[in-house]
Motif scaffolding. Sequence first.
Motif, PDB file in Angstrom:
ATOM      1  N   LEU A  25       0.827  -1.215   0.000  1.00  0.00           N
ATOM      2  CA  LEU A  25       0.000   0.000   0.000  1.00  0.00           C
ATOM      3  C   LEU A  25       0.857   1.260   0.000  1.00  0.00           C
ATOM      4  CD1 LEU A  25      -2.766  -1.104   2.499  1.00  0.00           C
ATOM      5  CD2 LEU A  25      -3.154  -0.382   0.156  1.00  0.00           C
ATOM      6  N   ALA A  26       2.048   1.144   0.583  1.00  0.00           N
ATOM      7  CA  ALA A  26       2.947   2.303   0.660  1.00  0.00           C
ATOM      8  C   ALA A  26       3.383   2.778  -0.729  1.00  0.00           C
ATOM      9  CB  ALA A  26       4.162   1.958   1.505  1.00  0.00           C
ATOM     10  N   GLU A  27       3.210   1.922  -1.754  1.00  0.00           N
ATOM     11  CA  GLU A  27       3.615   2.296  -3.116  1.00  0.00           C
ATOM     12  C   GLU A  27       2.541   3.086  -3.849  1.00  0.00           C
ATOM     13  OE1 GLU A  27       6.508   1.831  -4.628  1.00  0.00           O
ATOM     14  OE2 GLU A  27       7.438   0.717  -2.992  1.00  0.00           O
ATOM     15  N   MET A  28       1.418   3.345  -3.178  1.00  0.00           N
ATOM     16  CA  MET A  28       0.328   4.049  -3.857  1.00  0.00           C
ATOM     17  C   MET A  28       0.128   5.436  -3.254  1.00  0.00           C
ATOM     18  SD  MET A  28      -2.288   0.991  -4.802  1.00  0.00           S
ATOM     19  CE  MET A  28      -1.979  -0.383  -3.707  1.00  0.00           C
ATOM     20  N   PRO A  29       0.777   6.442  -3.821  1.00  0.00           N
ATOM     21  CA  PRO A  29       0.812   7.777  -3.205  1.00  0.00           C
ATOM     22  C   PRO A  29      -0.561   8.430  -3.070  1.00  0.00           C
ATOM     23  CG  PRO A  29       1.775   7.804  -5.420  1.00  0.00           C
ATOM     24  CD  PRO A  29       1.573   6.361  -5.050  1.00  0.00           C
ATOM     25  N   GLU A  41      -0.472  -5.120   2.196  1.00  0.00           N
ATOM     26  CA  GLU A  41      -0.273  -5.382   0.779  1.00  0.00           C
ATOM     27  C   GLU A  41      -1.617  -5.726   0.147  1.00  0.00           C
ATOM     28  OE1 GLU A  41       4.089  -7.277   0.082  1.00  0.00           O
ATOM     29  OE2 GLU A  41       2.618  -8.582   1.028  1.00  0.00           O
ATOM     30  N   ILE A  42      -1.688  -5.459  -1.124  1.00  0.00           N
ATOM     31  CA  ILE A  42      -2.900  -5.754  -1.878  1.00  0.00           C
ATOM     32  C   ILE A  42      -2.496  -6.713  -3.000  1.00  0.00           C
ATOM     33  CG2 ILE A  42      -4.574  -4.725  -3.472  1.00  0.00           C
ATOM     34  CD1 ILE A  42      -5.274  -3.668  -0.844  1.00  0.00           C
ATOM     35  N   GLU A 122      -4.362   1.360  -8.440  1.00  0.00           N
ATOM     36  CA  GLU A 122      -4.606   2.400  -7.439  1.00  0.00           C
ATOM     37  C   GLU A 122      -5.902   3.152  -7.752  1.00  0.00           C
ATOM     38  OE1 GLU A 122      -1.513   5.336  -7.103  1.00  0.00           O
ATOM     39  OE2 GLU A 122      -2.261   6.017  -5.174  1.00  0.00           O
ATOM     40  N   GLU A 123      -6.095   3.453  -9.021  1.00  0.00           N
ATOM     41  CA  GLU A 123      -7.307   4.149  -9.471  1.00  0.00           C
ATOM     42  C   GLU A 123      -8.561   3.341  -9.103  1.00  0.00           C
ATOM     43  OE1 GLU A 123      -7.055   7.079 -11.391  1.00  0.00           O
ATOM     44  OE2 GLU A 123      -9.242   7.258 -11.199  1.00  0.00           O
ATOM     45  N   GLU A 124      -8.516   2.037  -9.366  1.00  0.00           N
ATOM     46  CA  GLU A 124      -9.662   1.179  -9.079  1.00  0.00           C
ATOM     47  C   GLU A 124      -9.932   1.109  -7.573  1.00  0.00           C
ATOM     48  OE1 GLU A 124     -11.784  -0.106 -11.377  1.00  0.00           O
ATOM     49  OE2 GLU A 124     -10.555   1.158 -12.661  1.00  0.00           O
ATOM     50  N   ILE A 125      -8.871   1.058  -6.770  1.00  0.00           N
ATOM     51  CA  ILE A 125      -9.048   1.023  -5.314  1.00  0.00           C
ATOM     52  C   ILE A 125      -9.672   2.335  -4.836  1.00  0.00           C
ATOM     53  CG2 ILE A 125      -7.864   0.903  -3.081  1.00  0.00           C
ATOM     54  CD1 ILE A 125      -5.790  -0.922  -4.404  1.00  0.00           C
TER      55      ILE A 125
END
Length: 170
Positions: A25-29, A41-42, A122-125
Amino acid sequence: MFARHFIDSLDFAHHGRELRGLVPLAEMPRLQGLLATPEGEISYFVRGLPEKDGKPMLEVTVDGLCHLCCQRCLNGFSYPVKLVSHLQLAQASELDEFSIDENDEVDSIAANKRLDVLNMIEEEILLSLPFAPKHPLGACQPVVTELSQSDTHPFAVLEGLKSLSGLKNK
Ligand SMILES: [Zn+2]
């Protein structure tokens, strides 16, 4: 370091390719502002569908847990992220046409020779998360205020100092 994946979206769909992995998750600013902690994690699975309703499509499956900040009590809580999205690949020139389409089930994205998979996930989440995340009614924890904490702590420290000096005098 997390490796970003880029795919040629039309080629990926036409050949029915598949890609799966885990993303921290940390990779999704863009998600960070909504998270209580960036831990976790996802898992994702992207599958190309050559022709679905006459159009190449990507099927995106996302599964995992993120820790959102409750907008009522400001405590963190676990929120399961489970979604399956179908993204129709359209030429950029076709996209305006598609947006008029009343098809809620399927979104369209511009076909891209170098589609950023992580960005798409990330967009979908982001689209799947509640606008104002909250605990279920009645599940909020009482708010511990800063004031009540600072009331007790100085006295506890004083007591500690007293007993220390008492020891020294002996
Ligand atoms: Zn709450």
